[in-house]
Scaffold this motif. Sequence first.
Motif, mmCIF file in Angstrom:
data_model
loop_
_atom_site.group_PDB
_atom_site.id
_atom_site.type_symbol
_atom_site.label_atom_id
_atom_site.label_comp_id
_atom_site.label_asym_id
_atom_site.label_seq_id
_atom_site.Cartn_x
_atom_site.Cartn_y
_atom_site.Cartn_z
ATOM 1 N N LEU A 73 56.088 12.894 43.786
ATOM 2 C CA LEU A 73 56.301 13.150 42.606
ATOM 3 C C LEU A 73 55.714 12.086 41.541
ATOM 4 O O LEU A 73 55.521 12.416 40.463
ATOM 5 C CB LEU A 73 57.955 13.235 42.224
ATOM 6 C CG LEU A 73 58.625 13.658 40.799
ATOM 7 C CD1 LEU A 73 58.125 15.022 40.392
ATOM 8 C CD2 LEU A 73 59.933 13.259 40.816
ATOM 9 N N ARG A 74 55.635 11.027 42.041
ATOM 10 C CA ARG A 74 55.311 9.843 41.310
ATOM 11 C C ARG A 74 53.995 9.450 41.593
ATOM 12 O O ARG A 74 53.283 8.557 40.777
ATOM 13 C CB ARG A 74 55.878 8.732 41.469
ATOM 14 C CG ARG A 74 56.310 7.989 42.828
ATOM 15 C CD ARG A 74 57.402 7.147 42.925
ATOM 16 N NE ARG A 74 56.884 5.563 42.355
ATOM 17 C CZ ARG A 74 56.361 4.571 43.413
ATOM 18 N NH1 ARG A 74 56.583 4.756 44.587
ATOM 19 N NH2 ARG A 74 55.948 3.797 42.918
ATOM 20 N N MET A 115 56.244 19.985 36.860
ATOM 21 C CA MET A 115 57.717 20.192 36.846
ATOM 22 C C MET A 115 57.507 21.202 37.854
ATOM 23 O O MET A 115 57.019 22.421 37.664
ATOM 24 C CB MET A 115 58.098 20.843 35.544
ATOM 25 C CG MET A 115 57.922 19.961 34.512
ATOM 26 S SD MET A 115 58.935 18.581 34.360
ATOM 27 C CE MET A 115 58.489 17.691 32.930
ATOM 28 N N ASP A 175 57.840 14.265 34.741
ATOM 29 C CA ASP A 175 57.668 15.305 35.761
ATOM 30 C C ASP A 175 59.205 15.311 36.422
ATOM 31 O O ASP A 175 60.087 14.189 36.167
ATOM 32 C CB ASP A 175 56.806 14.753 36.779
ATOM 33 C CG ASP A 175 56.337 16.024 37.571
ATOM 34 O OD1 ASP A 175 56.689 17.140 37.220
ATOM 35 O OD2 ASP A 175 55.385 15.764 38.446
ATOM 36 N N SER A 179 63.468 18.971 29.980
ATOM 37 C CA SER A 179 62.079 18.432 29.342
ATOM 38 C C SER A 179 62.003 18.528 27.965
ATOM 39 O O SER A 179 61.548 17.576 27.220
ATOM 40 C CB SER A 179 61.042 19.187 30.213
ATOM 41 O OG SER A 179 59.710 18.650 29.770
ATOM 42 N N LYS A 218 50.602 8.631 38.846
ATOM 43 C CA LYS A 218 51.334 8.515 37.873
ATOM 44 C C LYS A 218 51.540 7.363 37.246
ATOM 45 O O LYS A 218 52.810 7.021 37.461
ATOM 46 C CB LYS A 218 52.447 9.665 37.373
ATOM 47 C CG LYS A 218 51.961 11.077 37.879
ATOM 48 C CD LYS A 218 53.177 11.971 37.695
ATOM 49 C CE LYS A 218 52.812 13.450 38.354
ATOM 50 N NZ LYS A 218 53.614 13.978 39.086
#
Length: 150
Positions: free
Chosen positions: A19-20, A1, A76, A69, A23
């Motif tokens: 960001l991805r 984060m 994320d 979250s 993952k």
Amino acid sequence: MAVRVQEADFDVGAELAALRRGKPQIGALASFVGLVRDVNDGSGVSEMTLEHYPGMTEKALKAIVDQASARWTIIDALVIHRVGRLLPTDQIVLVAVAGSHRGDVFAACQFIMDYLKTRAPFWKREVTGEGARWVDAREADDQAAERWQD
């Protein structure tokens, strides 16, 4: 984060890819990009300056992401908010949330943006044909944030 407050522009595609990256459990990615408009409250806007308190602003943004979250199952999140002098069509903010499923991702993204508009310490000053003015908080933004109250 991650949260970042910066003067420099950002590349939305590159930020979402980062960001991805790595993952494979991510099945959904939602993002919001806020832009400088050339009209606000009926007046033409030629530029906007965003001010903040360094350190305090990042802490507030991190707290908002942490709240999201805690409420939704997300993998994320990223918030980038620009400061300094901006012109119409410039990007102001990117909120991106990644997770396994779209429902949590959509909700968390909207929550972060709604809370950012009402709880993050930023100040906007617009230059219009009538002169410079500070932008007041909007009742509509407060109402949007209120819907997330328990």
